[in-house]
Design a protein around this motif. Structure first.
Motif, short mmCIF file in Angstrom:
data_model
loop_
_atom_site.label_atom_id
_atom_site.label_comp_id
_atom_site.label_asym_id
_atom_site.label_seq_id
_atom_site.Cartn_x
_atom_site.Cartn_y
_atom_site.Cartn_z
N LEU A 89 -4.15 -5.22 -9.95
CA LEU A 89 -5.02 -4.66 -8.19
C LEU A 89 -5.79 -5.29 -8.02
N LYS A 90 -6.87 -5.74 -8.77
CA LYS A 90 -8.01 -5.86 -8.22
C LYS A 90 -7.67 -7.62 -7.22
N PRO B 118 4.01 3.79 -4.79
CA PRO B 118 3.24 4.86 -5.27
C PRO B 118 2.22 3.79 -6.56
N GLU B 119 0.99 4.48 -6.49
CA GLU B 119 0.13 3.39 -7.76
C GLU B 119 1.27 2.59 -8.92
N ARG B 120 1.67 3.59 -10.11
CA ARG B 120 2.35 3.07 -11.18
C ARG B 120 2.85 2.15 -10.65
N GLU C 25 -3.99 -4.55 -16.64
CA GLU C 25 -2.85 -3.59 -14.92
C GLU C 25 -3.84 -2.77 -13.52
N GLU C 26 -5.16 -2.49 -14.11
CA GLU C 26 -5.93 -2.05 -12.72
C GLU C 26 -6.91 -3.65 -12.30
N ARG D 185 3.22 0.22 -7.55
CA ARG D 185 2.01 -0.97 -7.29
C ARG D 185 1.76 -1.89 -8.25
N ALA D 186 1.45 -1.67 -9.22
CA ALA D 186 1.02 -1.96 -10.60
C ALA D 186 1.85 -2.44 -11.09
N GLN E 132 0.88 -0.89 0.05
CA GLN E 132 0.06 -0.10 0.31
C GLN E 132 0.85 1.04 0.25
#
Length: 541
Positions: free
Chosen positions: A328-329, A293-295, A324-325, A297-298, A290
């Motif tokens: 993350l789910k 950074p989002e990118r 990619e999205e 982490r992806a 968590q």
């Protein structure tokens, strides 16, 4: 050269040995040529380190600066450059007058110790075993302290006189005590006894000896506190890491005990926790990553889970950004032997991808097996996609049971819908693939699908008609609004014109004065009245 590729040179002949060479004369005299070679080799490395610093970039507002002029200007203004420069002062020239057997002249090389600490910090952040590295670093510090203390003990013994009492080093004239190895090992052993406070050391007889013992005892107390603190920190970090990677089973065990859960179920729960910890299974990857950074982490999640996601037929040939999205789910889940993943008739709210293990499609009795699903397969994907004409709706059509410990990825319907809302083309492709799968399974009602499509088209036509009517109403309203604004402007203009015209009318006081002046002559009065009756406010004719 980037900031992280900085060369860290400590020494070929570490300054740690300089004190030993000064305190043990035989060590310096017996290996003089080797020491000189190692000393000047170390100086060469120190000089190379300074040259490297003049070419090592630094970060400024997050941007790596590689301009040599700016790098040099910044480096020469730092405290590190001053220490590096002082550490390379040619103090060795004093060998000419004092002789080559005075290694204390090189004590200024100790000023490079911050380089060693910086190298340790970098290694600790890069190693895959930081706790083990911290323990090794702590043991190294302990060894260095005992080594230096043993050197001071031997030097003090030589100053007070070898063999003068039982506390100092024995007289080298005694057999075996004249050897260099024996001198160092005896001093190291004696220093270890003092600093570990295990006792069994000879009582001091002189004031210098008492002072040395008191200083060592104080150092031992601080060292013991440091060791205990460091070990406690390492153990705490290890426990914290375990708590972050694996769920805490102590609370669950206490909960089951307080609520008198039956032994069989309690055993299954404990076995599940044990399986996670022994086999290094993680169920909270989102919490672990968590802080990235989002990118980034992806990218990490894709490198780990993307191959598994690409095995799913409905996700093949989808856009990379969509995958990619979705990655993350994904939620990892672990099922125990004999545990049902889903039962026939359950409402399907998620789909599953088998990462590891085997699951069986079983009958209602839970024994008869129709098929076995292995790693890379998936199920439940149709129930989370709204496909028109799906005869099973969003209900499960089979019982799926784990044969052993199985690791699955779970993707909820809400997460998939949230992602697909941004990718309508991908959603259409996935629905088409799901429709093909339902046709092969004879689970697609074509007539119902056609009816739903016709109803949807009719609804869309009505919506388009309503949109057109709304556009017409908006156009009419805009036209009326424009006419209203035009009328308002005209009225405002007429009112303003009347205001200007009324300003030219005579005031009542002026009319009264004019009447008083016209009373002596009747003709004049009549003529005035006639003229007054003929004249009016300008602009009102």
């Amino acid at each position: 050269m980037s900031q992280d590729s900085k060369v860290k040179t400590t020494a070929s002949s570490p300054p740690v040995l300089t004190k030993a060479r000064a305190c043990f004369p035989d060590l310096q005299h017996g290996y003089l040529v080797a020491w000189l070679v190692m000393d000047y080799t170390s100086d060469l490395f120190y000089l190379l380190d300074i040259v490297v610093h003049f070419h090592t970039g630094f970060l400024e507002q997050g941007i790596l600066v590689v301009d040599k002029g700016r790098i040099s200007s910044r480096y020469v203004r730092t405290w590190s450059f001053f220490l590096d420069l002082v550490s390379l002062l040619p103090t060795d020239v004093a060998y000419v007058s004092l002789g080559p057997h005075t290694p204390t002249l090189r004590l200024n090389r100790f000023l490079r110790a911050p380089r060693l600490f910086e190298a340790f910090d970098r290694m600790e952040t890069r190693t895959a075993y930081p706790n083990a590295f911290r323990i090794a670093k702590l043991m190294l510090y302990i060894f260095v302290v005992i080594h230096w203390n043993s050197c001071l003990y031997f030097a003090l013994s030589r100053y007070l006189g070898f063999g003068r009492d039982i506390w100092v080093y024995p007289d080298p004239a005694q057999p075996g005590f004249e050897r260099l190895r024996r001198q160092y090992l005896y001093s190291f052993y004696f220093s270890t006894l003092i600093l570990t406070t295990v006792g069994d050391t000879p009582l001091p007889a002189r004031e210098e000896e008492y002072l040395f013992m008191v200083g060592d005892f104080l150092l031992a107390v601080m060292g013991f506190a440091t060791i205990m603190g460091s070990m406690s920190s390492v153990i705490y970090n290890m426990n914290t890491a375990d708590a972050a990677f694996y769920p805490d089973h102590a609370l669950v065990k206490k909960y089951m005990k307080l609520n008198h859960v039956n032994r069989r179920l309690e055993r299954r729960v404990i076995d599940w926790y044990q399986h996670l910890q022994i086999n290094k299974k993680m169920t909270n990857e989102v919490a672990i990553l968590q802080h990235l950074p989002e990118r980034l982490r992806a990218e990490v999640a894709m490198s780990v889970h993307l191959p598994t996601l690409r095995r799913v037929q409905i996700f093949q040939n989808c856009e990379a950004s969509l995958l990619e999205e979705l990655v993350l789910k994904l939620q990892p889940q672990t099922y125990s032997p004999g545990e049902y993943v889903c039962r026939k008739g359950d409402i399907g709210r998620e789909m599953y991808i088998i990462r590891e293990g085997q699951l069986a499609v079983v009958a209602d009795d839970g024994v008869t097996q129709y098929a076995v699903l292995g790693a890379g397969l998936y199920f439940g994907e149709i129930s989370i996609i709204n496909i028109k004409g799906n005869m099973s709706g969003n209900r499960r059509t089979a019982n799926i049971k784990s044969l052993g410990y199985s690791d699955l990825f779970c993707l909820s319907k809400e997460d998939l819908g949230e992602v697909l809302s941004e990718y309508p083309q991908a959603q259409a492709i996935m629905e088409e693939k799901g429709r093909e799968i339902l046709l092969k399974m004879n689970k697609l009602d074509v007539n119902a699908e056609a009816a739903e499509i016709a109803l949807q088209e009719a609804t869309e036509a009505r919506l388009r008609g309503l949109d057109q009517q709304l556009d017409d109403l908006q156009t009419k309203f805009a036209r009326l609004l424009a006419e209203l604004e035009s009328s308002a402007l005209k009225i405002a203009y007429r009112i303003e014109r009347l205001e200007w015209q009324t300003r030219e009318w005579p005031m009542p006081e002026e009319l009264a004065e004019a009447d008083d002046e016209g009373e002596p002559g009747e003709g004049t009065s009549k003529d005035g009245e006639g003229r007054a009756g003929q004249e009016g406010p300008p602009g009102l004719e």
